[in-house]
Design an enzyme around this catalytic site. Structure first.
Site, short mmCIF file in Angstrom:
data_model
loop_
_atom_site.label_atom_id
_atom_site.label_comp_id
_atom_site.label_asym_id
_atom_site.label_seq_id
_atom_site.Cartn_x
_atom_site.Cartn_y
_atom_site.Cartn_z
N LYS A 54 0.81 -1.21 0.00
CA LYS A 54 0.00 0.00 0.00
C LYS A 54 0.85 1.27 0.00
CE LYS A 54 -3.47 -2.77 -0.06
NZ LYS A 54 -2.91 -4.05 0.38
N TYR A 257 -11.75 -15.25 2.46
CA TYR A 257 -10.79 -14.21 2.82
C TYR A 257 -10.38 -14.33 4.29
CZ TYR A 257 -9.03 -9.55 3.93
OH TYR A 257 -8.26 -8.50 4.37
N TYR A 283 -2.59 -12.91 2.63
CA TYR A 283 -2.30 -12.51 1.24
C TYR A 283 -1.08 -13.26 0.68
CZ TYR A 283 -5.25 -8.47 2.47
OH TYR A 283 -6.27 -7.66 2.88
C1 LIG Z 1 -3.69 -5.31 0.15
C2 LIG Z 1 -2.74 -6.44 0.08
C3 LIG Z 1 -2.64 -7.23 -1.08
C4 LIG Z 1 -3.55 -7.07 -2.26
O1 LIG Z 1 -3.32 -5.94 -3.02
P1 LIG Z 1 -4.47 -5.39 -3.97
O2 LIG Z 1 -3.87 -4.26 -4.67
O3 LIG Z 1 -5.60 -4.98 -3.05
O4 LIG Z 1 -4.91 -6.49 -4.85
C5 LIG Z 1 -1.68 -8.22 -1.12
N1 LIG Z 1 -0.87 -8.44 -0.06
C6 LIG Z 1 -0.95 -7.72 1.07
C7 LIG Z 1 -0.04 -8.08 2.18
C8 LIG Z 1 -1.87 -6.70 1.18
O5 LIG Z 1 -1.96 -6.00 2.32
#
Ligand SMILES: *Cc1c(COP(=O)(O)O)cnc(C)c1O
Length: 324
Positions: A54, A257, A283
């Site tokens: 992010k 999720y 993730y």
């Molecule tokens: C938000 C996030 C993602 C996904 O990214 P997107 O751009 O929302 O698809 C992947 N890995 C981590 C650790 C995240 O925080």
């Protein structure tokens, strides 16, 4: 690193991270999987409060917020949102008030989940955290907060995705004299990361494929989000939207999720023990499970070169002790 294709005059940016993030070779992991040359792009090391993907989006989003004179920022996420935590850190750095509206979107309500990991860091970073349950709650919270720059969940609009257009240029330059990469494997929820990469790789003249691993919604919903955002991001830059070169994988989401899977646990352990790299349960652990699964099933060939794009998330490890 900004390319001249993203002119600062149109898209003001606030520097928040340490660039370029490292691109490292994983020899032990490659040997363990018996094949492809694996590299890792360390966007877990962006330098902003434990790092993560992010940070790149926020450089553009908060660049715009500051340029437009905003002093309050609102964003949304799950209770253990890495996006919320990085937004809180970025706001602290820029002297902005940060309001986080978090939703219980993972089937858990235990004390550890609601007080540790990212949500603990949100408070530490000075953000105001509110748990919200539905549209009415959100409207009421927004009314109470007053005028603010509102960032969508995951920072995923076209402006946020520009951070990953930048990233693709950074990667192209880094890889140029070292390695030719067939595929990038990346975790995908709101799709800004994968969309920006798809647009940026095409603009940088690379033919590297993007293997987007759905970790949030179904493969169909993730594909739709990715396609929309590729079109919008290309539109914002005034370039043609790239066609093809990307696949969304739905086989590693598991029950949903934020719900652990055995494949995730195996991959998190594997990266930790073979490379000393910490993934996360929500993730990057599921994306790494996909990488392992695609290699084992021969869908990624032993002669290929693959980059695992690490998106961060390590604070999440501390709220999944039973699965790890
Ligand atoms: C938000 C996030 C993602 C996904 O990214 P997107 O751009 O929302 O698809 C992947 N890995 C981590 C650790 C995240 O925080």
């Amino acid at each position: 690193m900004t390319s001249d294709r993203i002119p600062e005059a149109d898209f003001p940016r606030r520097p928040l991270g340490h660039w370029p993030t490292p691109l490292e070779r994983c020899e032990r992991l490659s040997a363990l999987l018996g094949g492809p040359e694996i590299w890792i792009k360390r966007d877990d090391c962006t330098g902003l409060a434990v790092g993560g993907n992010k940070t790149r989006k926020l450089e553009h989003l908060l660049g715009r917020a500051v340029a437009d004179g905003h002093t309050t920022v609102v964003t949304f996420g799950a209770v253990q949102s890495n996006h919320a935590r990085q937004t809180a850190a970025a706001c602290a750095r820029l002297g902005l008030r940060c309001e986080l509206l978090l939703t219980r979107s993972v089937p858990r309500a235990d004390a550890l989940y609601e007080t540790s990991g990212n949500v603990l860091l949100d408070g530490l970073l000075g953000a105001r955290v509110r748990f919200v349950t539905g549209p009415e709650d959100i409207t009421a919270a927004l009314d109470e907060i007053g005028p603010a720059y509102v960032i969508p969940t995951g920072g995923s609009n076209a402006l946020g995705a520009l951070g990953y257009v930048d990233a693709a240029f950074e990667f192209a330059e880094q890889a140029a004299d070292r390695v030719s990469v067939d595929r990038i494997v990346v975790a995908t929820s709101t799709a800004g990361t994968a969309a920006g990469l798809c647009v940026g790789l095409a603009e940088a003249g690379l033919r590297t494929r993007v293997e987007a691993v759905a970790v949030y919604r179904s493969v169909e919903e993730t594909e739709a989000a990715l396609e929309d955002l590729v079109a919008e991001t290309a539109g914002l830059l005034g370039v043609a939207a790239p066609r093809g070169g990307r696949t969304v994988h739905g086989d590693w989401l598991g029950p949903g999720y934020g719900v652990a899977t055995p494949e995730m646990t195996e991959a998190v352990r594997m990266f930790a023990r073979a490379e000393g790299v910490l993934l996360d349960p929500v993730y990057s652990g599921k994306a790494a499970a996909a990488l392992v699964g695609l290699v084992r099933s021969g869908r990624i060939g032993a002669d290929e070169t693959v980059v695992f794009w690490h998106t961060g998330g390590a604070p999440g490890l501390f709220v999944y002790p039973d699965d790890l």
